[in-house]
Design an enzyme around this catalytic site. Structure first.
Site, PDB file in Angstrom:
ATOM      1  N   CYS A 168       6.643  -8.918 -16.667  1.00  7.72           N
ATOM      2  CA  CYS A 168       7.415 -10.282 -17.436  1.00  7.72           C
ATOM      3  C   CYS A 168       9.444  -9.521 -17.236  1.00  7.72           C
ATOM      4  O   CYS A 168       9.391  -8.843 -16.707  1.00  7.72           O
ATOM      5  CB  CYS A 168       7.521  -9.826 -19.368  1.00  7.72           C
ATOM      6  SG  CYS A 168       5.947 -10.123 -20.315  1.00  7.72           S
ATOM      7  N   TRP A 202       4.055 -12.307 -18.342  1.00 10.01           N
ATOM      8  CA  TRP A 202       2.547 -11.941 -17.833  1.00 10.01           C
ATOM      9  C   TRP A 202       2.216 -12.177 -18.718  1.00 10.01           C
ATOM     10  O   TRP A 202       2.702 -11.159 -20.124  1.00 10.01           O
ATOM     11  CB  TRP A 202       2.995 -10.971 -16.956  1.00 10.01           C
ATOM     12  CG  TRP A 202       1.731 -10.190 -16.549  1.00 10.01           C
ATOM     13  CD1 TRP A 202       1.325 -10.322 -15.170  1.00 10.01           C
ATOM     14  CD2 TRP A 202       1.110  -9.192 -16.899  1.00 10.01           C
ATOM     15  NE1 TRP A 202       0.500  -9.317 -14.435  1.00 10.01           N
ATOM     16  CE2 TRP A 202       0.117  -9.026 -15.631  1.00 10.01           C
ATOM     17  CE3 TRP A 202       0.552  -8.307 -18.360  1.00 10.01           C
ATOM     18  CZ2 TRP A 202      -1.010  -8.097 -16.056  1.00 10.01           C
ATOM     19  CZ3 TRP A 202      -0.803  -7.518 -18.662  1.00 10.01           C
ATOM     20  CH2 TRP A 202      -1.496  -7.723 -17.222  1.00 10.01           C
ATOM     21  N   ARG A 214       8.229  -8.299 -10.478  1.00  8.62           N
ATOM     22  CA  ARG A 214       7.711  -7.616 -11.537  1.00  8.62           C
ATOM     23  C   ARG A 214       5.912  -8.275 -12.590  1.00  8.62           C
ATOM     24  O   ARG A 214       5.092  -7.447 -12.431  1.00  8.62           O
ATOM     25  CB  ARG A 214       8.255  -7.934 -13.091  1.00  8.62           C
ATOM     26  CG  ARG A 214       9.424  -6.683 -12.207  1.00  8.62           C
ATOM     27  CD  ARG A 214      10.867  -7.029 -13.780  1.00  8.62           C
ATOM     28  NE  ARG A 214      10.585  -6.988 -15.368  1.00  8.62           N
ATOM     29  CZ  ARG A 214      10.982  -5.992 -15.130  1.00  8.62           C
ATOM     30  NH1 ARG A 214      11.226  -5.050 -15.075  1.00  8.62           N
ATOM     31  NH2 ARG A 214      10.093  -5.289 -16.630  1.00  8.62           N
ATOM     32  N   HIS A 241     -24.359  10.562  -1.994  1.00  9.84           N
ATOM     33  CA  HIS A 241     -24.171  10.828  -3.118  1.00  9.84           C
ATOM     34  C   HIS A 241     -24.354   9.419  -3.361  1.00  9.84           C
ATOM     35  O   HIS A 241     -24.096   9.220  -5.017  1.00  9.84           O
ATOM     36  CB  HIS A 241     -23.463  11.870  -4.377  1.00  9.84           C
ATOM     37  CG  HIS A 241     -24.077  12.912  -3.529  1.00  9.84           C
ATOM     38  ND1 HIS A 241     -24.985  13.370  -4.080  1.00  9.84           N
ATOM     39  CD2 HIS A 241     -23.305  13.681  -2.577  1.00  9.84           C
ATOM     40  CE1 HIS A 241     -25.143  14.830  -2.945  1.00  9.84           C
ATOM     41  NE2 HIS A 241     -23.636  15.309  -2.855  1.00  9.84           N
ATOM     42  N   GLU A 295      -5.272  -4.070  -3.517  1.00 14.55           N
ATOM     43  CA  GLU A 295      -4.203  -4.836  -4.241  1.00 14.55           C
ATOM     44  C   GLU A 295      -3.579  -6.802  -3.950  1.00 14.55           C
ATOM     45  O   GLU A 295      -3.484  -7.308  -4.399  1.00 14.55           O
ATOM     46  CB  GLU A 295      -2.802  -3.585  -4.726  1.00 14.55           C
ATOM     47  CG  GLU A 295      -3.465  -2.898  -6.178  1.00 14.55           C
ATOM     48  CD  GLU A 295      -2.174  -1.861  -5.671  1.00 14.55           C
ATOM     49  OE1 GLU A 295      -1.322  -1.653  -6.363  1.00 14.55           O
ATOM     50  OE2 GLU A 295      -1.617  -1.564  -5.011  1.00 14.55           O
ATOM     51  N   GLU A 341      -6.005   6.065  -2.115  1.00 18.18           N
ATOM     52  CA  GLU A 341      -4.247   5.008  -2.515  1.00 18.18           C
ATOM     53  C   GLU A 341      -4.695   4.126  -1.109  1.00 18.18           C
ATOM     54  O   GLU A 341      -4.614   2.753  -1.069  1.00 18.18           O
ATOM     55  CB  GLU A 341      -2.926   6.133  -1.927  1.00 18.18           C
ATOM     56  CG  GLU A 341      -1.970   5.336  -1.436  1.00 18.18           C
ATOM     57  CD  GLU A 341      -1.288   4.346  -3.360  1.00 18.18           C
ATOM     58  OE1 GLU A 341      -0.820   3.749  -2.615  1.00 18.18           O
ATOM     59  OE2 GLU A 341      -2.014   4.328  -4.305  1.00 18.18           O
ATOM     60  N   LYS A 368       4.942  -5.127 -10.991  1.00 24.48           N
ATOM     61  CA  LYS A 368       5.217  -3.872 -10.718  1.00 24.48           C
ATOM     62  C   LYS A 368       5.751  -2.786 -11.738  1.00 24.48           C
ATOM     63  O   LYS A 368       5.316  -1.530 -11.402  1.00 24.48           O
ATOM     64  CB  LYS A 368       6.763  -4.754 -10.378  1.00 24.48           C
ATOM     65  CG  LYS A 368       7.639  -3.464  -9.484  1.00 24.48           C
ATOM     66  CD  LYS A 368       6.620  -2.841  -8.191  1.00 24.48           C
ATOM     67  CE  LYS A 368       7.662  -1.825  -7.728  1.00 24.48           C
ATOM     68  NZ  LYS A 368       6.203  -0.975  -6.685  1.00 24.48           N
ATOM     69  N   LYS A 400      -4.364  -0.110  -1.864  1.00 24.47           N
ATOM     70  CA  LYS A 400      -3.809  -0.886  -1.861  1.00 24.47           C
ATOM     71  C   LYS A 400      -3.891  -1.776  -0.449  1.00 24.47           C
ATOM     72  O   LYS A 400      -4.160  -3.389  -0.988  1.00 24.47           O
ATOM     73  CB  LYS A 400      -2.930  -0.331  -0.325  1.00 24.47           C
ATOM     74  CG  LYS A 400      -0.974   0.652  -0.859  1.00 24.47           C
ATOM     75  CD  LYS A 400      -0.718   0.357  -0.507  1.00 24.47           C
ATOM     76  CE  LYS A 400      -0.674  -0.248  -2.459  1.00 24.47           C
ATOM     77  NZ  LYS A 400      -0.288   0.920  -3.864  1.00 24.47           N
ATOM     78  N   ASN A 448       9.748  -8.993 -23.710  1.00 25.17           N
ATOM     79  CA  ASN A 448       8.852  -8.624 -23.391  1.00 25.17           C
ATOM     80  C   ASN A 448       7.961  -7.563 -24.315  1.00 25.17           C
ATOM     81  O   ASN A 448       8.857  -6.807 -24.541  1.00 25.17           O
ATOM     82  CB  ASN A 448       9.413  -7.466 -22.021  1.00 25.17           C
ATOM     83  CG  ASN A 448      10.021  -8.299 -20.776  1.00 25.17           C
ATOM     84  OD1 ASN A 448       9.638  -9.959 -20.689  1.00 25.17           O
ATOM     85  ND2 ASN A 448      10.985  -8.068 -20.507  1.00 25.17           N
ATOM     86  N   GLY A 449       6.564  -7.270 -23.462  1.00 26.54           N
ATOM     87  CA  GLY A 449       5.934  -6.312 -24.521  1.00 26.54           C
ATOM     88  C   GLY A 449       5.062  -6.779 -25.734  1.00 26.54           C
ATOM     89  O   GLY A 449       4.894  -8.219 -25.391  1.00 26.54           O
TER      90      GLY A 449
END
Length: 608
Positions: free
Chosen positions: A2, A74, A27, A504, A488, A481, A603, A485, A100-101
């Protein structure tokens, strides 16, 4: 997550607010809205989708307002629709609020307000808050906000305006960041300094539980308990150029290419070659305190968690101190054992990650010394830790973190050197480590020059639906990582695994349609990794290998090789991750994805 922008002054508010919202697009959001004080009343427009949808609604309309608030949402409670977009209004359209929140007790508050006659129109938790403010409003917006917030459980960063009090914005924070931008004859409210950077470089970061009443020529900060707070005005050290694309197609690509510079920033002034030791005065710990540490916990989320895993390998290898790495979201709900010799690090790019902040506060309650590794000066983590190290990566706009990750790893390498020199690392060994660290930025530049080769590899596999990433030792977190990426920004399912664990379970997935990315560097486990490569090859898997320059054997055993320079084993993730970032980027571009604003992601994750 947000974004909030507010303005009060003498200029036209609408273009300032729209510009601010665009600065906050990175964001993550799914709807946008704006409310202006115009001709004695509040007028609003809001729309699901991107900001350009909101601009279409505003096109051709003329506003002279010099006051307003705006928001990108968001979705948490309620779908991303026009109705659920912020701002939200009270029953009389006299008070407007952006938030926001998450309001955790909104259901009980909603039931109470509906019994008292309030008409709740949306599916959001936010609308409850504006009706609660209305319930307390008697001509003083600040006091109404203060009274309403005493009834709220959860997190919030809010900005509120009232038609009855023109020229005033009331804002408050609890768990969700807010910053006041102080201008000449004008003031701003924002959830991020990037929204106000083109107008002022004077910022006041609100602390938890603070309320600020803002007019064009002044602002007053108090707590919810009516205690006045003296503001601390700080100079924003970011520049407008830092938050522009600078000729690159996407912020992510720009930030990948900034890594030689950001890595140099991370080490600048911190290397003492004469003594083979790093200077990290921000830790606020004396050498004798560092020597007494017998256990380290590192807690983080997402990409920062992967940097923490690399830090675990580094510190245990060099400093011989036991290290545990915990997901911050899990740490806060456990009962971790913390004693006098325990040191806890929290890592967050934004310094506002909700789970990481909660872990920090839980650790401090238990008496731990808590140090932060973060990027944003004035952030909550920077303020609430006992000390720490800034990574100095500059603003990172792309949602998928790149330069912040490598800067975090570099700072962990500096911390590792310091802890090692406090124990068993000689001056000469420390000196050699610092020399290797100093070469890393130039080596990253060298890798970036082979981007076209990586782009061609991406072209060969961008239609794939699954990827497997393998690494061993300190490059296992780099494999994690790299996989993160890819998923995402390209929405391809990708998994990172320790190479030996492939047998395994994941080996069952390997066939000619499964690209396998293997980090196969010349280190102590190189022969083992080559055996894993043979196992993949025997099942017709397509292998993309990250190998060291001079490795003449690997090319005959894999489909593609990306060569990177040699460095000390503990520093290899700083180099091996660069081609993985570029691979993810170019795959996503070829698939036509939204690179800087991938779906469903934000973000700065400021809700649990």
């Amino acid at each position: 997550m947000c974004g909030i922008v507010g303005y009060v002054g003498e200029k036209q508010a609408l273009p300032i607010l729209i510009e601010g919202l665009k600065r906050l697009e990175y964001r993550g959001y799914d709807s946008a809205g704006i409310v202006l004080f115009e001709k004695g009343a509040l007028t609003a427009e809001k729309a699901a989708g991107k900001i350009n949808h909101l601009e279409e609604l505003l096109r051709g309309k003329k506003y002279n307002s010099t006051q307003g608030i705006a928001h990108t949402r968001w979705a948490t409670h309620g779908e991303p629709t026009d109705l659920n977009a912020h701002p939200h209004f009270d029953c009389k359209n006299n008070i407007a609020l952006v938030h926001n929140g998450i309001i955790e007790n909104y259901r009980s508050l909603k039931a109470l307000l509906e019994r008292q006659g309030h008409r709740i129109l949306t599916d959001t938790d936010t609308e409850i808050l504006v009706h609660l403010i209305e319930q307390y409003y008697e001509g003083d917006l600040t006091e109404a906000v203060r009274s309403a917030l005493t009834q709220v459980e959860g997190t919030y960063g809010i900005a509120v305006i009232s038609a009855g009090e023109p020229g005033k914005i009331v804002a408050a924070r609890q768990g969700s960041p807010l910053v006041l931008g102080n201008g000449d004859g004008e003031n701003f409210i924002a959830s991020d300094v990037s929204a106000i950077l083109s107008h002022t470089k004077r910022a006041v970061y609100l602390n938890e539980g603070e309320i600020v009443t803002v007019t064009a020529d002044k602002f007053v900060i108090t707590t919810i308990d009516k205690v006045h707070r003296a503001p601390k005005v700080e100079e924003i050290d970011w520049t407008l150029e830092m938050i522009e694309k600078g000729g690159f197609d996407h912020f992510m690509l720009k930030e990948i290419h900034e890594q030689p510079s950001t890595l140099r920033n991370a080490i600048r002034g911190r290397l003492n070659f004469d003594e083979g030791i790093t200077r990290l005065n921000g830790l606020n710990l004396q050498y004798d305190q560092l020597r007494r540490i017998d256990r380290i916990i590192i807690t983080a989320c997402g990409t920062s968690y992967h940097s923490a895993l690399i830090g675990e390998y580094m510190i245990e290898e060099i400093a011989k101190i036991p290290v545990e790495v915990e997901y911050a979201s899990e740490f806060r709900y456990r009962s971790p054992i913390i004693n006098d010799g325990t040191l806890l690090f929290v890592i967050s790019q934004s310094g506002e990650t909700a789970d990481t902040l909660a872990a920090l506060r839980e650790a401090k309650k238990k008496g731990a010394t808590v140090l932060g590794i973060c990027n944003v000066v004035g952030s909550s983590i920077a303020r609430e830790t006992d000390g720490g190290v800034y990574i100095h990566a500059g603003p990172e706009i792309g949602v998928a973190s790149t330069k912040a990750f490598t800067s975090q790893v570099m700072v962990l390498a500096l911390i590792t050197n310091l802890l090692g020199r406090m124990r068993n690392l000689s001056v000469q060994q420390g000196h050699e480590m610092l020399e290797a660290i100093q070469r890393i930025p130039d080596q990253v530049e060298q890798i970036l020059k082979i981007e076209d080769q990586i782009k061609e590899i991406a072209r060969a596999y961008y239609r794939s639906n699954n990827f497997l990433y393998l690494g061993r030792g300190i490059n296992f977190p780099a494999a994690l990582e790299g996989a993160l990426k890819l998923k995402e920004i390209s929405y391809i399912h990708a998994e990172g695994y320790p190479a030996a664990e492939m047998k395994h379970g994941p080996i069952a997935l390997i066939d000619e349609n499964m690209p396998v990315v293997v980090i196969a560097l010349k280190d102590s486990v190189h022969d083992k990794v080559m055996s894993n490569i043979a196992e993949v090859k025997a099942r017709n898997g397509n292998i993309i290998a990250i190998a060291n320059e001079g490795d003449t054997e690997i090319a005959d055993r894999v489909n593609h090789v990306i060569y990177i320079p040699r460095t000390r084993t503990i520093l290899t993730p700083l180099l091996s991750i660069i081609p993985l970032q570029l691979l993810a980027y170019h795959v996503a571009v070829l698939r036509g994805c939204h690179i800087d604003q991938p779906r469903n992601l934000a973000k700065s994750v400021t809700v649990e």
